[in-house]
Design a protein around this motif. Structure first.
Motif, PDB file in Angstrom:
ATOM      1  N   ILE A 246      14.684 -16.342  -9.494  1.00 48.80           N
ATOM      2  CA  ILE A 246      14.174 -16.131  -8.138  1.00 48.80           C
ATOM      3  C   ILE A 246      14.300 -14.669  -7.744  1.00 48.80           C
ATOM      4  O   ILE A 246      13.384 -14.070  -7.164  1.00 48.80           O
ATOM      5  CB  ILE A 246      14.910 -17.048  -7.148  1.00 48.80           C
ATOM      6  CG1 ILE A 246      14.577 -18.516  -7.450  1.00 48.80           C
ATOM      7  CG2 ILE A 246      14.544 -16.695  -5.702  1.00 48.80           C
ATOM      8  CD1 ILE A 246      15.412 -19.502  -6.676  1.00 48.80           C
ATOM      9  N   ALA A 247      15.445 -14.061  -8.077  1.00 51.09           N
ATOM     10  CA  ALA A 247      15.639 -12.646  -7.761  1.00 51.09           C
ATOM     11  C   ALA A 247      14.621 -11.782  -8.504  1.00 51.09           C
ATOM     12  O   ALA A 247      14.062 -10.826  -7.934  1.00 51.09           O
ATOM     13  CB  ALA A 247      17.065 -12.223  -8.124  1.00 51.09           C
ATOM     14  N   ASP A 248      14.360 -12.110  -9.765  1.00 50.27           N
ATOM     15  CA  ASP A 248      13.376 -11.347 -10.546  1.00 50.27           C
ATOM     16  C   ASP A 248      11.976 -11.502  -9.949  1.00 50.27           C
ATOM     17  O   ASP A 248      11.207 -10.532  -9.895  1.00 50.27           O
ATOM     18  CB  ASP A 248      13.374 -11.819 -12.001  1.00 50.27           C
ATOM     19  CG  ASP A 248      14.599 -11.351 -12.768  1.00 50.27           C
ATOM     20  OD1 ASP A 248      15.302 -10.442 -12.273  1.00 50.27           O
ATOM     21  OD2 ASP A 248      14.856 -11.893 -13.863  1.00 50.27           O
ATOM     22  N   ALA A 249      11.635 -12.714  -9.516  1.00 51.11           N
ATOM     23  CA  ALA A 249      10.319 -12.929  -8.910  1.00 51.11           C
ATOM     24  C   ALA A 249      10.183 -12.128  -7.625  1.00 51.11           C
ATOM     25  O   ALA A 249       9.127 -11.522  -7.360  1.00 51.11           O
ATOM     26  CB  ALA A 249      10.111 -14.418  -8.636  1.00 51.11           C
ATOM     27  N   ALA A 250      11.233 -12.107  -6.805  1.00 53.57           N
ATOM     28  CA  ALA A 250      11.197 -11.331  -5.558  1.00 53.57           C
ATOM     29  C   ALA A 250      11.054  -9.844  -5.846  1.00 53.57           C
ATOM     30  O   ALA A 250      10.328  -9.121  -5.152  1.00 53.57           O
ATOM     31  CB  ALA A 250      12.454 -11.604  -4.738  1.00 53.57           C
ATOM     32  N   ARG A 251      11.730  -9.380  -6.908  1.00 57.16           N
ATOM     33  CA  ARG A 251      11.640  -7.964  -7.287  1.00 57.16           C
ATOM     34  C   ARG A 251      10.224  -7.615  -7.751  1.00 57.16           C
ATOM     35  O   ARG A 251       9.678  -6.574  -7.375  1.00 57.16           O
ATOM     36  CB  ARG A 251      12.651  -7.659  -8.389  1.00 57.16           C
ATOM     37  CG  ARG A 251      12.743  -6.184  -8.769  1.00 57.16           C
ATOM     38  CD  ARG A 251      13.754  -5.937  -9.869  1.00 57.16           C
ATOM     39  NE  ARG A 251      15.072  -6.441  -9.488  1.00 57.16           N
ATOM     40  CZ  ARG A 251      15.656  -7.497 -10.042  1.00 57.16           C
ATOM     41  NH1 ARG A 251      15.034  -8.192 -10.992  1.00 57.16           N
ATOM     42  NH2 ARG A 251      16.855  -7.884  -9.639  1.00 57.16           N
ATOM     43  N   SER A 252       9.625  -8.488  -8.553  1.00 48.01           N
ATOM     44  CA  SER A 252       8.262  -8.241  -9.028  1.00 48.01           C
ATOM     45  C   SER A 252       7.271  -8.225  -7.871  1.00 48.01           C
ATOM     46  O   SER A 252       6.352  -7.390  -7.824  1.00 48.01           O
ATOM     47  CB  SER A 252       7.864  -9.316 -10.047  1.00 48.01           C
ATOM     48  OG  SER A 252       8.667  -9.226 -11.204  1.00 48.01           O
ATOM     49  N   TYR A 253       7.447  -9.151  -6.941  1.00 47.05           N
ATOM     50  CA  TYR A 253       6.595  -9.194  -5.748  1.00 47.05           C
ATOM     51  C   TYR A 253       6.715  -7.896  -4.959  1.00 47.05           C
ATOM     52  O   TYR A 253       5.713  -7.282  -4.564  1.00 47.05           O
ATOM     53  CB  TYR A 253       6.979 -10.407  -4.891  1.00 47.05           C
ATOM     54  CG  TYR A 253       6.410 -10.390  -3.495  1.00 47.05           C
ATOM     55  CD1 TYR A 253       5.063 -10.653  -3.276  1.00 47.05           C
ATOM     56  CD2 TYR A 253       7.225 -10.124  -2.396  1.00 47.05           C
ATOM     57  CE1 TYR A 253       4.541 -10.643  -1.989  1.00 47.05           C
ATOM     58  CE2 TYR A 253       6.718 -10.111  -1.108  1.00 47.05           C
ATOM     59  CZ  TYR A 253       5.367 -10.376  -0.907  1.00 47.05           C
ATOM     60  OH  TYR A 253       4.847 -10.351   0.353  1.00 47.05           O
ATOM     61  N   ALA A 254       7.955  -7.467  -4.727  1.00 49.03           N
ATOM     62  CA  ALA A 254       8.182  -6.249  -3.959  1.00 49.03           C
ATOM     63  C   ALA A 254       7.551  -5.041  -4.650  1.00 49.03           C
ATOM     64  O   ALA A 254       6.923  -4.184  -3.998  1.00 49.03           O
ATOM     65  CB  ALA A 254       9.679  -6.024  -3.757  1.00 49.03           C
ATOM     66  N   ASP A 255       7.710  -4.959  -5.971  1.00 51.64           N
ATOM     67  CA  ASP A 255       7.124  -3.841  -6.722  1.00 51.64           C
ATOM     68  C   ASP A 255       5.604  -3.825  -6.588  1.00 51.64           C
ATOM     69  O   ASP A 255       4.993  -2.766  -6.401  1.00 51.64           O
ATOM     70  CB  ASP A 255       7.516  -3.936  -8.197  1.00 51.64           C
ATOM     71  CG  ASP A 255       8.990  -3.648  -8.438  1.00 51.64           C
ATOM     72  OD1 ASP A 255       9.643  -3.102  -7.528  1.00 51.64           O
ATOM     73  OD2 ASP A 255       9.485  -3.979  -9.535  1.00 51.64           O
TER      74      ASP A 255
END
Length: 274
Positions: A246-255
């Protein structure tokens, strides 16, 4: 849901009949989407007052209210077609008197459509359990480590290490079973004591941090999914590690948002051609 659908759902009587037979699979659920995902695989879904710690960030379950339990009970019930649904009576909603317990348990059942309630306590709650069951409210008991008693118990710890503790938990289990509960959660109890209880009573035991000899097992689903990285109780096996995903998905979204890559054309609505 149709009457036919209702008949297919597991009842508290069906859970009780599993004593000594096929193991009972239980997990907690607090929302409709998670209930839908868990329902095909579980015999019982518990709308636990652990919702306070899991979803609201509380340090204990003590501050959870009746209205919170009803709201989450409704949400879970909407997502269930198979499992038996049990809702916790929160702290302060049943200890005052058996009449108070009945009023609040009846409200939970009427407003959520659940199949029964769970309450914590041993010999001191046996009269209340008998009162509720005699009036049409199925009750799941809860002995051993009781989170609602954390302030008098001195924190969260395994119980049954001393002869006095072991005798008290055994006595509590027998009293709740004899009072008419359909099942009994045994939490945070040393393995030999939980094993003895399972052999001694005629209703199913559902272990959490107890014994593999219990008639079933329950875990807090968010613990089992690996949504918490800061703490893992000894009795929890992580069957997934979703927190980092979930944290990785949020990071990818933010990027992607910051770089202007999202939304792309395929994620937007274009004018229709005339």
């Amino acid at each position: 849901m149709s009457a036919q659908g209702e008949q297919k759902r597991l009842t508290t009587k069906a859970i009780q009949a599993r004593k000594g037979g096929e193991r009972i699979v239980c997990l907690t659920a607090y929302t409709t989407p998670i209930a839908r995902l868990l329902d095909p695989h579980c015999d019982l879904l518990l709308v636990g007052d652990s919702v306070g710690m899991v979803l609201y960030g509380m340090e204990t379950t003590v501050a959870v209210t009746l209205d919170m339990m009803i709201a989450h009970g409704r949400a879970v019930r909407r997502g269930v077609a198979h499992a038996c649904v049990i809702v916790d009576l929160p702290f302060g909603s049943y200890q005052e008197s058996k009449e108070q317990a009945f009023r609040n348990a009846a409200r939970i059942m009427q407003e959520t459509g659940c199949d029964g309630v769970k309450l914590e306590g041993g010999q001191e709650m046996a009269e209340t359990v008998a009162f509720l069951t005699a009036r049409g409210i199925p009750v799941c008991g809860h002995v051993g480590l009781m989170p609602q008693m954390v302030n008098t118990a001195g924190g969260f710890r395994a119980l049954g290490h001393t002869d006095e503790e072991a005798a008290r938990i055994r006595g509590d289990a027998v009293a709740i079973a004899e009072a008419g509960a359909f099942a009994l959660v045994v939490e945070g109890t040393v393995e030999p004591v939980a094993r003895e209880i399972t052999a001694a009573i005629t209703i199913p035991t559902i272990g959490i941090g107890a014994s593999a000899a219990c008639d079933g097992q329950i875990l807090v689903s968010d613990d089992m999914f690996g949504l918490f990285s800061e703490f893992q109780p000894r009795f929890v096996k992580r069957f997934a590690n979703l927190g980092p995903l979930i944290a990785d998905a949020a990071r990818s979204y933010a990027d992607d948002v910051r770089a202007g890559r999202f939304p792309a054309k395929e994620h937007t609505f274009q004018p229709r051609r005339q």
